[in-house]
Scaffold this motif. Structure first.
Motif, short mmCIF file in Angstrom:
data_model
loop_
_atom_site.label_atom_id
_atom_site.label_comp_id
_atom_site.label_asym_id
_atom_site.label_seq_id
_atom_site.Cartn_x
_atom_site.Cartn_y
_atom_site.Cartn_z
N ILE A 159 -27.67 31.83 -47.21
CA ILE A 159 -26.46 32.37 -47.84
C ILE A 159 -26.84 33.26 -49.02
N TYR A 160 -27.85 32.83 -49.79
CA TYR A 160 -28.32 33.64 -50.92
C TYR A 160 -28.84 34.99 -50.44
N ASP A 182 -38.94 38.87 -49.60
CA ASP A 182 -37.83 38.51 -50.48
C ASP A 182 -37.49 37.03 -50.36
N THR A 183 -37.71 36.47 -49.17
CA THR A 183 -37.47 35.03 -48.99
C THR A 183 -38.47 34.23 -49.82
N LEU A 184 -39.73 34.64 -49.79
CA LEU A 184 -40.74 33.96 -50.61
C LEU A 184 -40.44 34.12 -52.09
N ALA A 185 -40.00 35.32 -52.48
CA ALA A 185 -39.66 35.56 -53.89
C ALA A 185 -38.48 34.68 -54.31
N SER A 189 -37.67 31.85 -57.50
CA SER A 189 -36.63 32.24 -58.45
C SER A 189 -35.75 31.04 -58.79
N VAL A 190 -35.61 30.74 -60.06
CA VAL A 190 -34.77 29.62 -60.48
C VAL A 190 -33.32 29.85 -60.07
N HIS A 191 -32.84 31.08 -60.27
CA HIS A 191 -31.46 31.41 -59.90
C HIS A 191 -31.23 31.21 -58.41
N ALA A 192 -32.16 31.70 -57.59
CA ALA A 192 -32.03 31.57 -56.13
C ALA A 192 -32.08 30.10 -55.71
N LEU A 193 -32.96 29.34 -56.31
CA LEU A 193 -33.10 27.92 -55.97
C LEU A 193 -31.84 27.14 -56.35
N LEU A 194 -31.29 27.43 -57.53
CA LEU A 194 -30.06 26.75 -57.95
C LEU A 194 -28.90 27.12 -57.04
#
Length: 218
Positions: A159-160, A182-185, A189-194
């Motif tokens: 979704i991100y 970009d998936t690995l990045a 990423s804290v924002h992406a993980l949250l």
């Protein structure tokens, strides 16, 4: 045609409701187009089509393939199912388009977009249920209980990638290297993980409601 009939009959009651709900959603868009003389929000039809794809993969797996006889086909379908599963939940984020609705259309647009979001989300939950029903014969409950939240988290990442990074399903073929990078990045990423975490938890909690309901009624 025979395959389509078999897939429909594999879960006739649910598929009948899904068919009626889809028809209702399409009618809503036609009515909106008639009222506004625009085709705005018609992208919801494409998003709903994408939401159906993982459900079709898991239904095909359920009705057509024996795990013991065709493991390659089984794992291929499972991989494709997992790859497209985020599309079912992604449609929920289309509620963001309500910010573009005119005041006199806001409530109607809310019904339109939420209807598509609801059927897409439902398709995702049903897909998870069917996945559990398929693999529970071949693995333990512990593995299933560990695997399901991981899948929900992966859906959050999907979704991100779709909503925030604006990737589409066809980018898997057109831009696989950039998508992979970009998936690995995103995983760093804290924002992406949250973002992925709270969407994953949201999906998992809805999925868990079904298990609680089943336990109460049995």
């Amino acid at each position: 045609m025979k395959l389509i009939i078999n897939l429909f009959n594999s879960n006739r009651k649910i598929n009948s409701v899904l068919f009626l709900f889809t028809a209702y959603c399409l009618i809503l868009l036609v009515v909106r187009a008639k009222l506004t003389n625009t085709v705005y929000l018609f992208f919801l039809v494409w998003n709903l089509f994408l939401a159906f794809i993982p459900y079709l993969f898991i239904s095909c797996l359920k009705t057509q393939i024996s795990f013991q006889k065709s493991r390659i086909k089984t794992f291929t379908l499972l991989f494709l199912w997992l790859l497209f599963l985020p599309n079912s939940f992604y449609i929920l984020t289309d509620l963001i388009h309500l910010s573009q609705s005119e005041n006199h259309l806001f409530w109607f647009d809310l019904v339109v977009i939420s209807s598509y979001a609801l059927i897409g989300f439902t398709l995702g939950i049903i897909s998870l249920i069917e996945f559990e029903n398929i693999i529970k014969t071949y693995t333990s409950s512990l593995i299933i209980n560990l695997l399901t939240p991981v899948i929900c988290f992966l859906c959050g990442i999907g979704i991100y990638l779709g909503r925030i990074l604006r990737y589409n399903s066809w980018d898997i073929l057109s831009s696989p290297i950039k998508l992979f990078q970009d998936t690995l990045a995103s995983l760093l990423s804290v924002h992406a993980l949250l973002f992925s975490f709270y969407f994953g938890v949201y999906i998992y909690l809805f999925y868990s409601l079904r298990k609680i309901y089943s336990a109460i009624n049995h």
